[in-house]
Every structure is written in C-alpha cells, then in structure tokens.
Design a protein around this motif. Structure first.
Motif, PDB file in Angstrom:
ATOM      1  N   GLN A  16     -16.362 -30.144 -10.952  1.00  0.00           N
ATOM      2  CA  GLN A  16     -15.948 -30.054  -9.560  1.00  0.00           C
ATOM      3  C   GLN A  16     -14.937 -28.937  -9.342  1.00  0.00           C
ATOM      4  O   GLN A  16     -15.156 -28.052  -8.530  1.00  0.00           O
ATOM      5  N   LYS A  17     -13.822 -29.002 -10.066  1.00  0.00           N
ATOM      6  CA  LYS A  17     -12.766 -28.030  -9.851  1.00  0.00           C
ATOM      7  C   LYS A  17     -11.828 -28.034 -11.033  1.00  0.00           C
ATOM      8  O   LYS A  17     -11.588 -29.074 -11.661  1.00  0.00           O
ATOM      9  N   ALA A  18     -11.245 -26.869 -11.323  1.00  0.00           N
ATOM     10  CA  ALA A  18     -10.223 -26.737 -12.358  1.00  0.00           C
ATOM     11  C   ALA A  18      -9.192 -25.722 -11.880  1.00  0.00           C
ATOM     12  O   ALA A  18      -9.533 -24.746 -11.214  1.00  0.00           O
ATOM     13  N   ALA A  19      -7.933 -25.974 -12.206  1.00  0.00           N
ATOM     14  CA  ALA A  19      -6.863 -25.087 -11.762  1.00  0.00           C
ATOM     15  C   ALA A  19      -5.766 -25.044 -12.810  1.00  0.00           C
ATOM     16  O   ALA A  19      -5.517 -26.034 -13.517  1.00  0.00           O
ATOM     17  N   ALA A  20      -5.123 -23.894 -12.922  1.00  0.00           N
ATOM     18  CA  ALA A  20      -3.982 -23.716 -13.819  1.00  0.00           C
ATOM     19  C   ALA A  20      -2.990 -22.802 -13.129  1.00  0.00           C
ATOM     20  O   ALA A  20      -3.375 -21.800 -12.505  1.00  0.00           O
ATOM     21  N   GLY A  21      -1.711 -23.149 -13.217  1.00  0.00           N
ATOM     22  CA  GLY A  21      -0.708 -22.348 -12.546  1.00  0.00           C
ATOM     23  C   GLY A  21       0.633 -22.392 -13.251  1.00  0.00           C
ATOM     24  O   GLY A  21       0.848 -23.203 -14.159  1.00  0.00           O
ATOM     25  N   HIS A  51     -12.493 -15.835  -3.749  1.00  0.00           N
ATOM     26  CA  HIS A  51     -13.934 -15.764  -3.959  1.00  0.00           C
ATOM     27  C   HIS A  51     -14.516 -17.154  -3.727  1.00  0.00           C
ATOM     28  O   HIS A  51     -13.782 -18.147  -3.670  1.00  0.00           O
ATOM     29  N   LYS A  52     -15.837 -17.239  -3.591  1.00  0.00           N
ATOM     30  CA  LYS A  52     -16.456 -18.536  -3.386  1.00  0.00           C
ATOM     31  C   LYS A  52     -16.265 -19.463  -4.573  1.00  0.00           C
ATOM     32  O   LYS A  52     -16.254 -20.681  -4.418  1.00  0.00           O
ATOM     33  N   VAL A  53     -16.100 -18.905  -5.751  1.00  0.00           N
ATOM     34  CA  VAL A  53     -15.966 -19.716  -6.954  1.00  0.00           C
ATOM     35  C   VAL A  53     -14.581 -19.596  -7.561  1.00  0.00           C
ATOM     36  O   VAL A  53     -13.963 -20.587  -7.927  1.00  0.00           O
ATOM     37  N   VAL A  54     -14.074 -18.376  -7.656  1.00  0.00           N
ATOM     38  CA  VAL A  54     -12.786 -18.142  -8.309  1.00  0.00           C
ATOM     39  C   VAL A  54     -11.769 -17.708  -7.258  1.00  0.00           C
ATOM     40  O   VAL A  54     -12.034 -16.804  -6.468  1.00  0.00           O
ATOM     41  N   ARG A  55     -10.610 -18.357  -7.256  1.00  0.00           N
ATOM     42  CA  ARG A  55      -9.520 -17.990  -6.358  1.00  0.00           C
ATOM     43  C   ARG A  55      -8.261 -17.742  -7.180  1.00  0.00           C
ATOM     44  O   ARG A  55      -7.971 -18.489  -8.116  1.00  0.00           O
ATOM     45  N   TRP A  56      -7.529 -16.748  -6.799  1.00  0.00           N
ATOM     46  CA  TRP A  56      -6.253 -16.447  -7.457  1.00  0.00           C
ATOM     47  C   TRP A  56      -5.214 -16.194  -6.390  1.00  0.00           C
ATOM     48  O   TRP A  56      -5.453 -15.484  -5.409  1.00  0.00           O
ATOM     49  N   LYS A  57      -4.054 -16.771  -6.587  1.00  0.00           N
ATOM     50  CA  LYS A  57      -2.968 -16.626  -5.633  1.00  0.00           C
ATOM     51  C   LYS A  57      -1.671 -16.417  -6.382  1.00  0.00           C
ATOM     52  O   LYS A  57      -1.390 -17.120  -7.361  1.00  0.00           O
ATOM     53  N   ALA A  58      -0.877 -15.455  -5.932  1.00  0.00           N
ATOM     54  CA  ALA A  58       0.420 -15.166  -6.544  1.00  0.00           C
ATOM     55  C   ALA A  58       1.419 -14.885  -5.437  1.00  0.00           C
ATOM     56  O   ALA A  58       1.074 -14.309  -4.398  1.00  0.00           O
TER      57      ALA A  58
END
Length: 617
Positions: A501-506, A463-470
């Motif tokens: 700006q950006k945040a990510a968790a994995g 998505h333009k704001v939220v991305r998810w990858k697995a």
C-alpha cells in the motif's frame, strides 16, 4: 476494588448513551451539511493512522502550527467541522487509506496557492446543495478505543433531518480501572428546516441553534490579532470565509453557545464563549455578505464583528465611606451597575472591553487580497486597534504572497489580553512546474524596537508513485531541517505485488548556534513506516522511530548541557474494514513498544458508521 470500579463504569455507560440517543431521536427535521464533521472523524485515518489518543481533537480554529500550513500530500476535504470549507494540514505520518488510494490521482489535479483557495470557495458554495441531496438520510457513527495505559474513550454521533449531536466519553484510568465521564459534546438544531419541505419553491433562511463544543470561522481567530511571525514556508494563503460562521467541532473545550441565521449569500450570528483560563463569558455579534460570480470566477465577501470581553475592576472603599451609614451598602453609589462588596472592603465592578472588526476578502484565479481591521475600545476608555492585509498573485508557473500586520499598543484582543505595539510582514515566492514545487519565505517581526528575522524553504517532488519532500525553517535562532521519501502503490506499477500500500521514511534535525549550544545539534529523529493489504478489507502495518536530544540543566552556579540517551520504539497493527447492510464496520489492534515508560501499550479500536450518507459525498 478494581473489579467493582470496572462494573460501575460499565453500568453507567448504557445510561449515558441512551440519554444521548433519546435527546435527538425524537427530532424530525432537515439536515444542513453536517456530514463533514462525521466524515473527518470516521475517515480511514482511523484504520491506517497511528492512534495517539488526541488525533481527532483538533478543530480549524485551534491554535496549531499546522493550521496555517499547506500540506501537498493532503487530499481535498470538505472541512474539519460542520459546514467547513477550510483545510488544515496534516503530517505525512497521519495519511490515511483515503490518501493511499485517492491522493495520487487528486495530487496531479490539485495546484498550489490560488487553486487551493478556489477549491475551498467551491466547497463552501455547494454546501447547501450537498445537504439538500441528503435531506432524507440519517447518519451516525460509534467508536470505542481502549488503551491498556491510557484508558478508554467512546465517541458517538448522530445526525438527521435537522439535528446533529456529538458526544465523547472517556475513562482516563489504565486497565483494570474503568469509570466513564463526559469529555466533550456538541449539539446543533435547525428549527426552521421543516418549512423547506413544506415550501420547496421558496428559499427559507436556515436557523441554527448550537451548544457545547462549537467552532467559529477564521475571522474570530483573527480577532486575537494573529500576525505573520509564525508563518512557515509551506503557508497556503488565506481562506475564503465559509458560508456558516458557527459549526460543531470535536476538540475538548468549555461549553459554548451560538445562534445563527443564514441564507443565500448572507448570514448573521450571536455567540457566547468562555475565556480560555478565567472562564468568564464573552459575547459576540457577527454579520456577513458574500457574492459569487461563477462565470468570471470572482468571489467577494464582507464580514462585520462586534465582541464584548469582561474585565473586573476593583475599587477600595475609603474610610469615610465606611463610617458613613455604618454598613457596606452605604458606601456603594446609587445606581452603580454590577457592583458588589467583598470581605476585604473592596468593590468589584464588571465592565467590558469592546472590539469592532471588519473583514473583506476578494478572490480571482490570478489576484486575490484580504484585509482585516479591528478597533479596540478598552474598559478604561483606551482606544487602539490592529490591521492586517495580504495579497496573493499567481500566473501559470509562479506566484507570490505578501502581507503585513500592525497591532497598536494597549489593544485588547478577543482573549481579553492587552497587546504591545508590533509590526510583522512576510513575502513568499512559490513555483510549480510539473511535479516539482518550491516555496521560499522571508518574514520579520518587530516588537519593542527589536527585529526578529524568520525564513524557510520547502521543496517537493510529487510523482504518482514516489514523492519526496524537504524543508528548512529558521526561527528563534533555531534551524529545523526535515525530509521524507514516500512510495505509494499504483496498480499499473505494482501489478505483481498487490499487498503493498505505502511506505515512507523520513528524518529531521534541529540545529542551534554554537554560542547557545556547544553541540550545535539540539535534536534529531528518524522514522519509518509501511502499510500493507493482507487480503480484501484486511490490512496491517509496521512503524519505528529513533530520536535523541540535548538537555540543559541550569542553577545559580553552573550550566550543564549533555546528550540524552536515545529514545526508540516501534509498533505493529492489524485492521479491517467491512461493508455491512447500511453500515461500515472497522476495527484495529495496535501494539507499540518504547525504551522508556510506560514501555508498551496495547490498543483495541472498533468503529461502526452509516454507509448510506458517505456514498453521497
């Protein structure tokens, strides 16, 4: 003693830098698409990416796993080295501010598979156009990185009217020790480029002379008989050959040499490169021809390659020969080339393996294919070879890639290694509907009548704001699962919080069969990071990680498997980016801590880059 070493190290630094600038400052010729190297080395990953000391030391021809992977989050680039049109994958942790601000818009336009390769072709075809537009402009950059634990590293580059140079110095000793040495360099000159300005209406071929750290097109990498045994589900397909076979890179390598002549749709090159370990010089000759039909969107390229790899042959001198003539020279047959006698009475003759290769690539928006064949003629006159073929089809929402390779027994590759007979193949269906993407892979490798199966799956919602990858990957009896959730700032979505700006968790998990590991779990890891904008041109960020793994210890009597203590750490950084008159200043201060040695590190980074050329791209 420490202060004395630090003083002498500082004292030597201006001398090395002045020699570098003087070497290229006196040259005045035309530039030919060299900015892509500097663009990659000085992009905003330098400001927002975590400094690990080696993140800039990767070239497209390096044997990294990410090279064959397609990174959905990566914005389009012009290539990672001079004249490059290929693209390499990066992990999400290495996303830059450029990705933070641009990848949202580009991601919706960029398609998978076929569209990616077509983008590469267009970048290759416009390399000369971009270079001519910036013919009168010069480019340079300077970066200084100092780590309390890992020492200092200085990188600088300069390019202008027909020349490019890259130099990297390092002092690997921790503070307060400081003693600089040359780590890596690359030099490229274009002697005939001045004629283009004198005869602007005539297409004059380009002559390139390069030395130092050079990179070569993927055709030479295929000469190592690369198969599909390591292919992953995120594989993005084959790449169309770039216009220039030789380029300047940034990774640390032995000194290489290359000469190339190229014009509109053709090129020819001669190059010399040392072996990876023995450092004996190898030689190669390459020729290529390409055709582009823009109206039909058809591209076709043919490449030919001949390489020579050295092989030392030892022959024991017989007792009869030793008695005849009473000397070493009497035992050597007349006219024997490259023959010498060592102290053990053995003759050493250097002979060469020869490798012939042919590559054909055809691309179309719907169907593309690539075929590569090699014929190996060893020094002992053994004839063998290898062949590889791949086809890629895409229509609207679905596509499929499939390919196979065969390597004959005793075939000698570019690295001079004899291969066993091997057969590999893969099939990869992939789908894309709106913001949803799915890649599935099955591959097998058969060697010595033993078949090994591999597979994987990659799912992404972009998505333009939220991305998810697995992703899930299975190879070598090991299951690897990874997932990551990313949130990228978009002004119309985050109008009230301009600082974000950006945040990510994995997280990632590696699992094994219970017969090999009674815990089943081999390793797991969790990471989280965030990037923020304090004010215009000033940024900050925070990151943290936690991991734990199984360790095996074996001896003649017993085997012990136990869970190691967890490893955790984190870091914070503050960075800035300011536009000056004709230049861009950037800097970063990063502090990281970990619960194992060396426990902490402090890094200070400063960079200056010419601003007039970057704007043209």
């Amino acid at each position: 003693m420490n202060l004395t070493r630090f003083y002498y190290g500082i004292k030597r630094m201006p001398t090395l830098l002045c020699m570098f600038v003087t070497l290229f400052g006196c040259v005045s010729m035309q530039v030919h698409g060299q900015q892509s190297l500097f663009d990659r080395l000085t992009n905003d990953r330098f400001i927002f990416g975590q400094q690990n000391g080696e993140e800039y030391d990767t070239d497209e021809d390096s044997d990294t796993e990410t090279e064959d992977e397609y990174d959905f989050d990566k914005a389009s680039e012009t290539g990672s080295e001079t004249g490059g049109g290929q693209q390499t994958g990066e992990s999400t942790e290495q996303q830059t501010d450029k990705a933070l601000t641009q990848q949202t818009d580009k991601a919706t336009e960029r398609q998978t598979g076929k569209e990616t390769s077509e983008s590469d072709i267009r970048q290759n075809n416009t390399a000369d156009t971009n270079s001519k537009e910036t013919a009168s402009k010069h480019d340079y950059f300077f970066r200084y990185v100092h780590s309390v634990r890992k020492g200092a590293r200085i990188s600088t580059g300069i390019s202008g009217r027909g020349y490019i140079g890259y130099l990297q110095l390092e002092s690997p000793m921790p503070v307060p020790y400081f003693e600089l040495s040359v780590r890596n360099f690359g030099v490229g000159l274009y002697p005939l480029a001045a004629l283009q300005s004198s005869f602007p209406e005539k297409p004059i071929p380009t002559l390139f002379l390069g030395a130092g750290n050079l990179t070569f097109d993927s055709f030479l990498k295929a000469a190592n008989f690369t198969d599909y045994s390591k292919t992953k589900a995120s594989y993005g397909g084959f790449k169309f050959p770039r216009e220039q076979f030789i380029g300047i890179g940034s990774a640390q390598k032995a000194i290489q040499y290359g000469i190339e002549v190229y014009g509109g749709g053709w090129n020819g090159a001669f190059f010399a490169s040392p072996e990876p370990k023995k450092q004996r010089m190898r030689y190669g000759i390459m020729g290529g021809w390409r055709m582009n039909r823009k109206k039909a969107d058809i591209n076709f390229a043919v490449q030919y390659l001949t390489t020579f790899m050295p092989e030392l042959i030892r022959e024991v001198k017989t007792s009869t020969a030793q008695s005849a003539g009473g000397g070493a020279s009497a035992g050597q047959p007349a006219g024997t080339p490259n023959t010498s006698l060592d102290i053990n009475g053995e003759y050493t003759r250097q002979r060469y393996h020869t490798l012939f290769g042919l590559n054909a690539v055809f691309t179309h928006p719907i169907v593309s294919f690539s075929t590569i064949g090699f014929c190996s003629y060893a020094a002992d006159k053994t004839v063998s070879g290898a062949v590889q073929a791949e086809i890629d089809a895409w229509y609207r929402y679905a596509g499929i890639r499939t390919g196979g390779s065969y390597t004959g027994a005793h075939a000698v590759n570019w690295d001079g290694k004899q291969q066993n007979e091997q057969v590999t193949a893969f099939i990869q269906p992939h789908f894309k509907v709106g913001i949803f993407s799915l890649f599935v892979l099955y591959a097998f490798n058969m060697e010595d009548k033993t078949i090994v199966h591999n597979g994987g799956l990659t799912v992404q919602v972009k998505h333009k704001v939220v991305r998810w990858k697995a992703s899930w990957d299975y190879r070598n009896e090991l299951h690897t699962l990874k997932t990551e959730l990313t949130c990228v700032s978009k002004p119309k979505w985050f109008s009230g919080i301009q600082w974000f700006q950006k945040a990510a968790a994995g997280a990632s998990v590696e699992l094994q069969d219970k017969s090999a590991n009674p815990f089943i779990l081999k390793k797991y890891a969790v990471h989280i990071n965030g990037h923020f904008c304090i004010t215009d041109g000033v940024f900050c960020g925070i990151n943290g990680s936690f991991s734990q793994a199984i360790r095996k210890e074996e001896n003649k009597n017993e085997r012990i498997i136990y869970l190691q203590s967890p490893v955790y750490g984190g870091g914070v950084y503050v960075s800035f980016k300011r536009n000056g008159i004709g230049k861009v200043h950037s800097g970063k201060l990063e502090v990281s801590v970990k619960n194992e040695k060396p426990y902490y590190d402090v890094k200070l980074v400063y960079q200056i880059r010419a601003a007039n050329v970057s704007a043209a791209f």
